[in-house]
Design a protein around this motif. Structure first.
Motif, PDB file in Angstrom:
ATOM      1  N   ASP A  52      -7.126  -9.268   1.984  1.00  0.00           N
ATOM      2  CA  ASP A  52      -7.271  -8.341   0.859  1.00  0.00           C
ATOM      3  C   ASP A  52      -8.106  -8.939  -0.260  1.00  0.00           C
ATOM      4  O   ASP A  52      -8.956  -8.274  -0.854  1.00  0.00           O
ATOM      5  N   ALA A  53      -7.858 -10.221  -0.542  1.00  0.00           N
ATOM      6  CA  ALA A  53      -8.610 -10.890  -1.608  1.00  0.00           C
ATOM      7  C   ALA A  53     -10.082 -10.957  -1.230  1.00  0.00           C
ATOM      8  O   ALA A  53     -10.967 -10.783  -2.072  1.00  0.00           O
ATOM      9  N   ILE A  54     -10.348 -11.201   0.045  1.00  0.00           N
ATOM     10  CA  ILE A  54     -11.734 -11.284   0.491  1.00  0.00           C
ATOM     11  C   ILE A  54     -12.412  -9.924   0.338  1.00  0.00           C
ATOM     12  O   ILE A  54     -13.551  -9.835  -0.124  1.00  0.00           O
ATOM     13  N   VAL A  55     -11.702  -8.859   0.668  1.00  0.00           N
ATOM     14  CA  VAL A  55     -12.259  -7.519   0.488  1.00  0.00           C
ATOM     15  C   VAL A  55     -12.577  -7.264  -0.994  1.00  0.00           C
ATOM     16  O   VAL A  55     -13.641  -6.727  -1.326  1.00  0.00           O
ATOM     17  N   ASP A  56     -11.670  -7.678  -1.876  1.00  0.00           N
ATOM     18  CA  ASP A  56     -11.940  -7.523  -3.313  1.00  0.00           C
ATOM     19  C   ASP A  56     -13.219  -8.255  -3.694  1.00  0.00           C
ATOM     20  O   ASP A  56     -14.039  -7.752  -4.459  1.00  0.00           O
ATOM     21  N   ASP A  57     -13.358  -9.453  -3.155  1.00  0.00           N
ATOM     22  CA  ASP A  57     -14.524 -10.270  -3.419  1.00  0.00           C
ATOM     23  C   ASP A  57     -15.801  -9.556  -2.968  1.00  0.00           C
ATOM     24  O   ASP A  57     -16.810  -9.567  -3.673  1.00  0.00           O
ATOM     25  N   VAL A  58     -15.728  -8.920  -1.825  1.00  0.00           N
ATOM     26  CA  VAL A  58     -16.886  -8.190  -1.305  1.00  0.00           C
ATOM     27  C   VAL A  58     -17.256  -7.065  -2.266  1.00  0.00           C
ATOM     28  O   VAL A  58     -18.433  -6.838  -2.538  1.00  0.00           O
ATOM     29  N   ARG A  59     -16.246  -6.398  -2.796  1.00  0.00           N
ATOM     30  CA  ARG A  59     -16.522  -5.302  -3.729  1.00  0.00           C
ATOM     31  C   ARG A  59     -17.231  -5.804  -4.979  1.00  0.00           C
ATOM     32  O   ARG A  59     -18.173  -5.180  -5.460  1.00  0.00           O
ATOM     33  N   VAL A  60     -16.786  -6.937  -5.498  1.00  0.00           N
ATOM     34  CA  VAL A  60     -17.428  -7.528  -6.678  1.00  0.00           C
ATOM     35  C   VAL A  60     -18.889  -7.833  -6.366  1.00  0.00           C
ATOM     36  O   VAL A  60     -19.797  -7.521  -7.142  1.00  0.00           O
ATOM     37  N   ARG A  61     -19.100  -8.437  -5.232  1.00  0.00           N
ATOM     38  CA  ARG A  61     -20.424  -8.798  -4.786  1.00  0.00           C
ATOM     39  C   ARG A  61     -21.302  -7.568  -4.607  1.00  0.00           C
ATOM     40  O   ARG A  61     -22.478  -7.571  -4.948  1.00  0.00           O
ATOM     41  N   ARG A  62     -20.723  -6.537  -4.072  1.00  0.00           N
ATOM     42  CA  ARG A  62     -21.477  -5.310  -3.843  1.00  0.00           C
ATOM     43  C   ARG A  62     -21.995  -4.768  -5.177  1.00  0.00           C
ATOM     44  O   ARG A  62     -23.156  -4.411  -5.306  1.00  0.00           O
ATOM     45  N   ARG A  63     -21.118  -4.760  -6.162  1.00  0.00           N
ATOM     46  CA  ARG A  63     -21.513  -4.259  -7.471  1.00  0.00           C
ATOM     47  C   ARG A  63     -22.623  -5.127  -8.076  1.00  0.00           C
ATOM     48  O   ARG A  63     -23.559  -4.623  -8.696  1.00  0.00           O
ATOM     49  N   ALA A  64     -22.516  -6.440  -7.881  1.00  0.00           N
ATOM     50  CA  ALA A  64     -23.536  -7.346  -8.413  1.00  0.00           C
ATOM     51  C   ALA A  64     -24.893  -7.057  -7.762  1.00  0.00           C
ATOM     52  O   ALA A  64     -25.919  -7.004  -8.447  1.00  0.00           O
ATOM     53  N   HIS A  65     -24.889  -6.865  -6.451  1.00  0.00           N
ATOM     54  CA  HIS A  65     -26.149  -6.558  -5.753  1.00  0.00           C
ATOM     55  C   HIS A  65     -26.721  -5.232  -6.254  1.00  0.00           C
ATOM     56  O   HIS A  65     -27.927  -5.106  -6.466  1.00  0.00           O
TER      57      HIS A  65
ATOM     58  N   ILE B  25     -28.596 -11.674  10.215  1.00  0.00           N
ATOM     59  CA  ILE B  25     -29.613 -10.751  10.730  1.00  0.00           C
ATOM     60  C   ILE B  25     -30.235  -9.939   9.590  1.00  0.00           C
ATOM     61  O   ILE B  25     -31.465  -9.849   9.477  1.00  0.00           O
ATOM     62  N   LEU B  26     -29.402  -9.399   8.726  1.00  0.00           N
ATOM     63  CA  LEU B  26     -29.917  -8.575   7.619  1.00  0.00           C
ATOM     64  C   LEU B  26     -30.798  -9.405   6.686  1.00  0.00           C
ATOM     65  O   LEU B  26     -31.856  -8.948   6.247  1.00  0.00           O
ATOM     66  N   ILE B  27     -30.369 -10.623   6.401  1.00  0.00           N
ATOM     67  CA  ILE B  27     -31.135 -11.466   5.486  1.00  0.00           C
ATOM     68  C   ILE B  27     -32.473 -11.867   6.094  1.00  0.00           C
ATOM     69  O   ILE B  27     -33.504 -11.849   5.423  1.00  0.00           O
ATOM     70  N   GLU B  28     -32.458 -12.218   7.378  1.00  0.00           N
ATOM     71  CA  GLU B  28     -33.719 -12.603   8.020  1.00  0.00           C
ATOM     72  C   GLU B  28     -34.673 -11.415   8.123  1.00  0.00           C
ATOM     73  O   GLU B  28     -35.881 -11.569   7.955  1.00  0.00           O
ATOM     74  N   GLN B  29     -34.119 -10.247   8.386  1.00  0.00           N
ATOM     75  CA  GLN B  29     -34.972  -9.052   8.436  1.00  0.00           C
ATOM     76  C   GLN B  29     -35.631  -8.808   7.079  1.00  0.00           C
ATOM     77  O   GLN B  29     -36.814  -8.487   7.002  1.00  0.00           O
ATOM     78  N   ALA B  30     -34.860  -9.008   6.020  1.00  0.00           N
ATOM     79  CA  ALA B  30     -35.413  -8.820   4.674  1.00  0.00           C
ATOM     80  C   ALA B  30     -36.514  -9.845   4.415  1.00  0.00           C
ATOM     81  O   ALA B  30     -37.580  -9.516   3.884  1.00  0.00           O
TER      82      ALA B  30
ATOM     83  N   LEU C 102     -26.739  -5.771  -0.242  1.00  0.00           N
ATOM     84  CA  LEU C 102     -25.953  -4.549  -0.408  1.00  0.00           C
ATOM     85  C   LEU C 102     -25.547  -3.995   0.964  1.00  0.00           C
ATOM     86  O   LEU C 102     -24.385  -3.623   1.189  1.00  0.00           O
ATOM     87  N   ALA C 103     -26.509  -3.972   1.873  1.00  0.00           N
ATOM     88  CA  ALA C 103     -26.232  -3.441   3.217  1.00  0.00           C
ATOM     89  C   ALA C 103     -25.170  -4.300   3.913  1.00  0.00           C
ATOM     90  O   ALA C 103     -24.287  -3.791   4.606  1.00  0.00           O
ATOM     91  N   TRP C 104     -25.249  -5.601   3.686  1.00  0.00           N
ATOM     92  CA  TRP C 104     -24.262  -6.514   4.277  1.00  0.00           C
ATOM     93  C   TRP C 104     -22.863  -6.164   3.760  1.00  0.00           C
ATOM     94  O   TRP C 104     -21.918  -5.987   4.532  1.00  0.00           O
ATOM     95  N   CYS C 105     -22.749  -6.042   2.448  1.00  0.00           N
ATOM     96  CA  CYS C 105     -21.458  -5.696   1.845  1.00  0.00           C
ATOM     97  C   CYS C 105     -20.921  -4.388   2.410  1.00  0.00           C
ATOM     98  O   CYS C 105     -19.732  -4.266   2.709  1.00  0.00           O
ATOM     99  N   ASP C 106     -21.812  -3.414   2.575  1.00  0.00           N
ATOM    100  CA  ASP C 106     -21.366  -2.123   3.095  1.00  0.00           C
ATOM    101  C   ASP C 106     -20.832  -2.253   4.516  1.00  0.00           C
ATOM    102  O   ASP C 106     -19.807  -1.669   4.861  1.00  0.00           O
ATOM    103  N   GLU C 107     -21.529  -3.037   5.320  1.00  0.00           N
ATOM    104  CA  GLU C 107     -21.047  -3.240   6.701  1.00  0.00           C
ATOM    105  C   GLU C 107     -19.685  -3.911   6.709  1.00  0.00           C
ATOM    106  O   GLU C 107     -18.798  -3.566   7.494  1.00  0.00           O
TER     107      GLU C 107
END
Lengths: 182, 182
Positions: free
Chosen positions: B109-122, A158-163, B165-170
């Motif tokens: 937990d590993a997936i959450v770490d991955d999300v954090r890395v991704r968030r920083r990249a975005h 949803i977020l990606i399509e909105q963007a 970024l918004a996706w990662c935050d959610e």
DNA sequence: GATCTCATGTAATCAGTTACATGATTTC
DNA sequence: GAAATCATGTAACTGATTACATGAGATC
């Protein structure tokens, strides 16, 4: 070779034939990872050799026999191992962006038409995701633990399509400001 | 085979060596279309055979000779022709989404770490685009016509990174609600 | 009679990644 | 002395697309 992992996930959710998988990669999981039946059969074959999946041949009346695949213990381990190591952040690849940069050297009107097509596609996909969310997850604050992943994936869609939609709108506003954004 | 078209666009903007192109595909245009130098040299060679580009060999003192490529008339035509026909809407392909769906079968937990890395990249990419926009296009309402494409591409980058970024935050809010989102 | 669904594949080709290879000059 | 920059490629491999192939039953 991430199709392998996408297949592991899909078979973890439910055992299936190559044909079933091909349909799933056309819908549901396919919204985030496309794969043709040819590719699926090829990778399934390799995965069977590797021992991450195993199949049972099921004979049917008036239908071709089918091979129902499921995860093996080793497949479940492989899947867990994959989730535990970081996935490199994929960079985007957008032919559309390249085309926008070609604006000074090309056909502006055709590009605007292209944007309109794209806008409609984003709109349709967004509508599909929004509807799926309403249908399958009417109460997102009370999700069962096994549904959290699917819900988050939908949210991402949803977020990606909105963007994408917002991008198209900005482009049209710039390139065809007088026209209707139908 | 869209790398060919990305190269046409890049050479239309300014003639360059394969080496120069490789650097551009590492920055600017590379934010939307990555390519390695090996691939670039290969495709450049084919394009030269096709006659869409031509090169001039330039000898240099104390440096290797270089081949400076530019568009031919046929290259300019090919580029214009490409802009005039619709580009099929590319579907997204996200290994990350597949991984989210693997949540019930893997290591949360590993997936959450991955999300954090991704968030920083975005976040980093967004900061880069925002800065580029401020530097190169301080007055977006008074753009020169030849800058419109580049501006719109930048806008797309910004919108897409914001969505990521918004996706990662959610996701983090769902999967690690008590922790700091650093 | 034509098309769709179920069900499986092979073969050829194209695009992209990774590894290997060379060699001079400039900067730290 | 090491690393980065400039400058060009080849070769092997992997992943993905496209074309080709078969065949029965169900629906329009």
């Amino acid at each position: 070779m991430a199709l392998q992992h996408a297949i592991l996930v899909s078979l973890a959710e439910r055992s299936a034939t190559g044909y079933d998988l091909a349909r799933r990669f056309d819908a549901s999981i396919g919204h985030f990872w496309k794969a043709s039946h040819q590719q699926i059969y090829k990778v399934l074959g390799r995965m069977e050799s590797d021992g991450t999946v195993a199949c049972e041949v099921v004979a049917q009346e008036g239908r071709p026999h089918k091979k129902v695949y499921g995860l093996t213990e080793s497949g479940r381990e492989e899947l867990a191992a994959w989730t535990s190591k970081a996935t490199p952040v994929e960079h985007l690849r957008s032919e559309f962006a390249v085309k926008l940069r070609a604006l000074p050297f090309g056909d502006g009107d055709a590009i605007v038409d292209d944007v309109r097509v794209r806008r409609r596609a984003h709109q349709a996909q967004l509508a599909y995701y929004t509807e799926s969310a309403a249908t399958y997850f009417p109460r997102p604050d009370e999700l069962a633990p096994e549904d959290v992943g699917r819900w988050l994936v939908l949210r991402g869609g949803i977020l990606i399509e909105q963007a994408g939609l917002a991008w198209c709108d900005e482009i049209l506003q710039r390139l065809a400001p007088d026209e209707d954004e139908r």
